[in-house]
Write a protein that holds these residues in place. Structure first.
Motif, PDB file in Angstrom:
ATOM      1  N   ALA A   1       1.009  -1.145   0.122  1.00 40.39           N
ATOM      2  CA  ALA A   1      -0.022   0.147   0.016  1.00 40.39           C
ATOM      3  C   ALA A   1       0.918   1.269  -0.065  1.00 40.39           C
ATOM      4  CB  ALA A   1      -0.775  -0.070   1.396  1.00 40.39           C
TER       5      ALA A   1
ATOM      6  N   PRO B   1      -4.018  -0.995   4.567  1.00 42.00           N
ATOM      7  CA  PRO B   1      -5.160  -1.875   4.284  1.00 42.00           C
ATOM      8  C   PRO B   1      -6.025  -2.468   5.088  1.00 42.00           C
ATOM      9  CG  PRO B   1      -2.850  -2.351   3.534  1.00 42.00           C
ATOM     10  CD  PRO B   1      -2.557  -1.564   4.547  1.00 42.00           C
TER      11      PRO B   1
ATOM     12  N   THR C   1      -6.857  -1.385  -0.683  1.00 46.90           N
ATOM     13  CA  THR C   1      -5.578  -0.821  -0.383  1.00 46.90           C
ATOM     14  C   THR C   1      -5.519   0.262  -1.424  1.00 46.90           C
ATOM     15  OG1 THR C   1      -3.063  -1.340  -0.414  1.00 46.90           O
ATOM     16  CG2 THR C   1      -4.307  -2.390  -2.385  1.00 46.90           C
TER      17      THR C   1
END
Length: 292
Positions: free
Chosen positions: A225, A231, A250
């Motif tokens: 991410a 996430p 994400t």
């Protein structure tokens, strides 16, 4: 995944069913004697089917793969999956119908997961359209999906201790992350971006690995991410003591996206205590006749 995000399906066709206790107990000598078309549906009325069948149930041609009453057919443009299975406890029922996967593009990518090529990931179509038509209320829908394969000449637990994988759609195609820790301590850290035509490019500087909340069975989870973004799971799919599959949100290059994420703890999977538990969810049906 359905366009509305409330339902999803997964289908895995096995020759040598890697998560089958029966295959493990057999010594893994005959992969073609442990075949399966695993079907799982996620959402209202979701079911899980994973019947380990013998070699008499296997039939293959250049464009088809049949295991007992279920089959996959490739016509050059789309993959049709015809399903006729029985779900595992606690809810035992028929799972019947069809799923059609239409790739937006087919790639030529193969990724070795170990230096000697004993394990290979083949993302045939990271971006696909799917149509689901199962014989159950509410299970007629369309959405976004993918089509890939893994090949191996050794058991996963012989080479890996842990891995995570994720496929996230983007406006231009999809991004896939494959991160693994091998038993020898080496690691795999690969990010591949696929465009709308299926062309692939390895990202030399992917977003950092970012921890997520552990699964219901406390399986460790992480995915990639943008820095500062955490996430999160938006829908649980499959939960097991050694495995987690879920829809995860994400952020990549400033764009939020929801895709499918998997985490696999092979240290746990090696435990012999798990095999009898798996046998309840993965029944063995050795006999089959295509004449009946």
């Amino acid at each position: 995944m359905s366009d509305c995000g409330s339902r999803a399906v997964s289908v895995i066709a096995f020759i040598g069913s890697v998560f089958s206790p029966w295959y493990r107990w057999s010594g893994r000598r005959s992969p073609d004697n442990h075949v399966c078309i695993n079907v799982a549906t996620y959402g209202p009325g979701g079911r899980f089917t994973m019947t380990d069948r013998g070699r008499a149930a296997l039939h293959q041609t250049e464009n088809s793969f049949t295991v007992g009453p279920s089959a996959l057919h490739w016509d050059g443009a789309r993959l049709r999956i015809d399903i006729d299975e029985v779900s595992a406890p606690p809810v035992i029922s028929r799972v019947r119908g069809s799923i059609t996967v239409t790739p937006r593009a087919v790639t030529g990518v193969e990724l070795p997961l170990t230096p000697d090529g004993a394990h290979v990931w083949r993302p045939f179509a990271p971006s696909s359209d799917i149509t689901v038509d199962l014989h159950a209320p509410g299970w007629q829908w369309s959405g976004h999906g993918y089509f890939d394969a893994n090949f191996g000449t050794r058991a996963l637990e012989e080479d890996f201790s842990f891995w995570t994988w994720g496929r996230y759609p983007s406006g231009k195609g999809a991004t896939c992350f494959y991160d693994a820790t091998r038993l020898d301590g080496s690691t795999l850290a690969t990010a591949i971006r696929f465009d709308a035509n299926g062309q692939a490019a390895i990202d030399p500087a992917p977003p950092p690995l970012t921890p997520m909340r552990r699964s219901m069975w406390a399986v460790r989870r992480e995915t990639r991410a943008d820095p500062g973004f955490r996430p999160r799971q938006v829908k649980a799919m499959l939960e097991a003591p050694f495995y987690s599959r879920s829809m995860v949100e994400t952020q990549i290059d400033g764009q939020r996206t929801v895709g499918v994420h998997e985490a696999l703890d092979l240290r746990r999977f090696r435990s012999p205590l798990l095999k009898p538990m798996l046998a309840v969810r993965v029944p063995r049906r050795a006999g089959w006749s295509f004449d009946r």
